[in-house]
Design a protein around this motif. Structure first.
Motif, PDB file in Angstrom:
ATOM      1  N   ASN A 253       0.813  -1.228   0.000  1.00 21.33           N
ATOM      2  CA  ASN A 253       0.000   0.000   0.000  1.00 21.33           C
ATOM      3  C   ASN A 253       0.842   1.272   0.000  1.00 21.33           C
ATOM      4  O   ASN A 253       0.308   2.371   0.135  1.00 21.33           O
ATOM      5  CB  ASN A 253      -0.930   0.003   1.217  1.00 21.33           C
ATOM      6  N   ALA A 254       2.139   1.133  -0.135  1.00 27.66           N
ATOM      7  CA  ALA A 254       3.031   2.294  -0.110  1.00 27.66           C
ATOM      8  C   ALA A 254       2.728   3.247  -1.257  1.00 27.66           C
ATOM      9  O   ALA A 254       2.209   2.843  -2.309  1.00 27.66           O
ATOM     10  CB  ALA A 254       4.483   1.824  -0.211  1.00 27.66           C
ATOM     11  N   ILE A 255       3.063   4.513  -1.050  1.00 25.60           N
ATOM     12  CA  ILE A 255       2.995   5.490  -2.141  1.00 25.60           C
ATOM     13  C   ILE A 255       4.113   5.173  -3.122  1.00 25.60           C
ATOM     14  O   ILE A 255       5.268   4.997  -2.721  1.00 25.60           O
ATOM     15  CB  ILE A 255       3.155   6.925  -1.596  1.00 25.60           C
ATOM     16  N   ILE A 256       3.776   5.088  -4.399  1.00 27.84           N
ATOM     17  CA  ILE A 256       4.786   4.774  -5.408  1.00 27.84           C
ATOM     18  C   ILE A 256       5.338   6.075  -5.985  1.00 27.84           C
ATOM     19  O   ILE A 256       4.576   6.979  -6.345  1.00 27.84           O
ATOM     20  CB  ILE A 256       4.204   3.903  -6.539  1.00 27.84           C
ATOM     21  N   VAL A 257       6.656   6.158  -6.066  1.00 24.27           N
ATOM     22  CA  VAL A 257       7.339   7.346  -6.575  1.00 24.27           C
ATOM     23  C   VAL A 257       8.275   6.927  -7.703  1.00 24.27           C
ATOM     24  O   VAL A 257       8.912   5.865  -7.632  1.00 24.27           O
ATOM     25  CB  VAL A 257       8.134   8.050  -5.450  1.00 24.27           C
ATOM     26  N   GLY A 258       8.367   7.750  -8.748  1.00 21.67           N
ATOM     27  CA  GLY A 258       9.214   7.418  -9.878  1.00 21.67           C
ATOM     28  C   GLY A 258       9.961   8.617 -10.427  1.00 21.67           C
ATOM     29  O   GLY A 258       9.784   9.751  -9.968  1.00 21.67           O
ATOM     30  N   ALA A 259      10.777   8.362 -11.435  1.00 21.08           N
ATOM     31  CA  ALA A 259      11.577   9.401 -12.085  1.00 21.08           C
ATOM     32  C   ALA A 259      10.939   9.797 -13.418  1.00 21.08           C
ATOM     33  O   ALA A 259       9.837   9.361 -13.750  1.00 21.08           O
ATOM     34  CB  ALA A 259      13.004   8.900 -12.273  1.00 21.08           C
ATOM     35  N   ASP A 260      11.648  10.613 -14.208  1.00 20.93           N
ATOM     36  CA  ASP A 260      11.018  11.192 -15.397  1.00 20.93           C
ATOM     37  C   ASP A 260      10.748  10.183 -16.513  1.00 20.93           C
ATOM     38  O   ASP A 260      10.002  10.474 -17.440  1.00 20.93           O
ATOM     39  CB  ASP A 260      11.848  12.360 -15.936  1.00 20.93           C
TER      40      ASP A 260
END
Length: 386
Positions: A253-260
């Motif tokens: 359930n974590a917040i997903i973070v990504g790059a460009d």
């Protein structure tokens, strides 16, 4: 005698190729006398990375059309040559050599980082003005006096996204899922992990996969057991689209973070899967919601010409042409060494932000954080590395 003639012919051929292919001072000087400015690039116009190459080139061609309609660069019409390398290093170098032989004044070089680096290494030897719109790998510009970039670097993204995770998302525990086959993914992940620890976050998992992997269950099972607040996935959008549904199916359930590299992910996700990526964030250098008049005009003109909204790659391509134009006009010449001097001192205001260059010819700029909200890319904030 026959051998001597062969040796003479071979020597003459080498000399001719060097004079033309390397485009050194004499070649650059002769181009100054031409009534056109020749620009070119090698990028993936076909193959799995073609969306990046095509949209980058679309942005470049839109800028060139505008410039030519307004009278060119220092009164000279701009000619463009775009060559397809399918994102492959060997073909990129072949295309670079072709552009040099054709007498390019500058190469707006490469799209993915690996072929961009290969061309940049050749450009550093030849001393031609070389500006990559989108190559983010750190060593593309390092130690290369004449090589510049418009995109921010992989390490910079890692710093920005760690800062964002710590301060905006208030994460205490973060996990990393990286593509071990990608220099891009590895470069961003390494810096993110280092900076996350510096910001006081605990890196509870660091898992890897390969380019050809489609099943991520083993990695995600380990990540789930670590219960992170944020899951960082720095990769290109096609791979991200494969991963995100499996992330949610695994119970993370974590917040997903990504790059460009995420830019474009919604275009390849089925709408039924939008829920899996809802509330995720990624770093970018361009937003359709940017209210500036210059940006909104670019968006309108691009959509009228190509029938779709511009991507970040299109905006970077567009900015690269205007960056070169400003440098040539400030240098009052297309001579390579003079344009390089102008670029090092430039203060540029573009669609992707305002910037000048640091000691490694990387732009000093902030990143725009994009949130995926209700199946749309929305502007969240602008964040620096600290």
């Amino acid at each position: 005698m026959f051998k001597k003639k062969l040796a003479f012919v071979a020597l003459a051929a080498v000399f001719a190729f060097t004079a033309c292919g390397n485009g050194g001072k004499d070649s650059s000087k002769s181009k100054e006398e031409s009534d056109v400015v020749k620009l070119g690039n090698s990028g993936p116009l076909t193959g799995p990375l073609s969306v990046y190459g095509i949209t980058t080139e679309n942005g470049i061609k839109l800028a060139i059309d505008e410039i030519n309609k307004a009278g060119g660069i220092n009164g000279k019409n701009v000619e463009w040559t775009g060559l397809d390398d399918k994102g492959e290093i060997t073909e990129a170098v072949t295309n670079y050599n072709k552009l040099m032989q054709e007498g390019a004044n500058a190469i707006l070089g490469g799209v993915p980082s690996k072929p961009t680096l290969a061309m940049a290494e050749s450009a550093a030897k030849d001393e031609i003005v070389y500006i990559t719109p989108t190559g983010t790998q750190a060593n593309i510009t390092e130690g290369k006096n004449n090589v510049f970039r418009v995109a921010f670097t992989d390490p910079f993204q890692g710093e920005v996204l760690a800062n964002f995770s710590a301060k905006k998302l208030a994460a205490k525990k973060v996990a990393v899922l990286r593509n071990q086959s990608s220099d891009y993914s590895m470069g961003v992940a390494d810096v993110y992990k280092k900076k996350a620890e510096e910001f006081g976050m605990e890196v509870v998992a660091d898992e890897a996969y390969g380019d050809n992997d489609t099943d991520f269950k083993a990695q995600l099972t380990k990540i789930k057991s670590s219960n992170p607040d944020v899951l960082f996935i720095p990769d290109y959008y096609e791979k991200v689209a494969l991963i995100v549904s499996q992330v949610r199916a695994s119970g993370i359930n974590a917040i997903i973070v990504g790059a460009d590299g995420w830019d474009g992910v919604l275009s390849v996700l089925d709408k039924s899967a939008f829920k899996d990526i809802e509330g995720s964030y990624f770093a970018n250098q361009f937003s359709l919601q940017d209210p500036s008049e210059k940006t909104q005009k670019f968006i309108k003109d691009y959509k009228e010409k190509y029938g779709e909204d511009p991507s970040t790659f299109a905006a970077e391509g567009y900015d690269t042409v205007y960056l070169y134009k400003q440098a040539v006009e400030e240098a009052k010449t297309t001579k390579w060494d003079e344009v390089v001097k102008a670029l090092k001192a430039i203060k540029f205001e573009g669609i992707t932000g305002s910037f000048s260059f640091d000691e490694n010819n990387n732009p000093r700029k902030t990143a725009k954080i994009i949130k995926i909200d209700k199946g749309q890319y929305t502007f969240d904030s602008e964040v620096g590395a600290d």
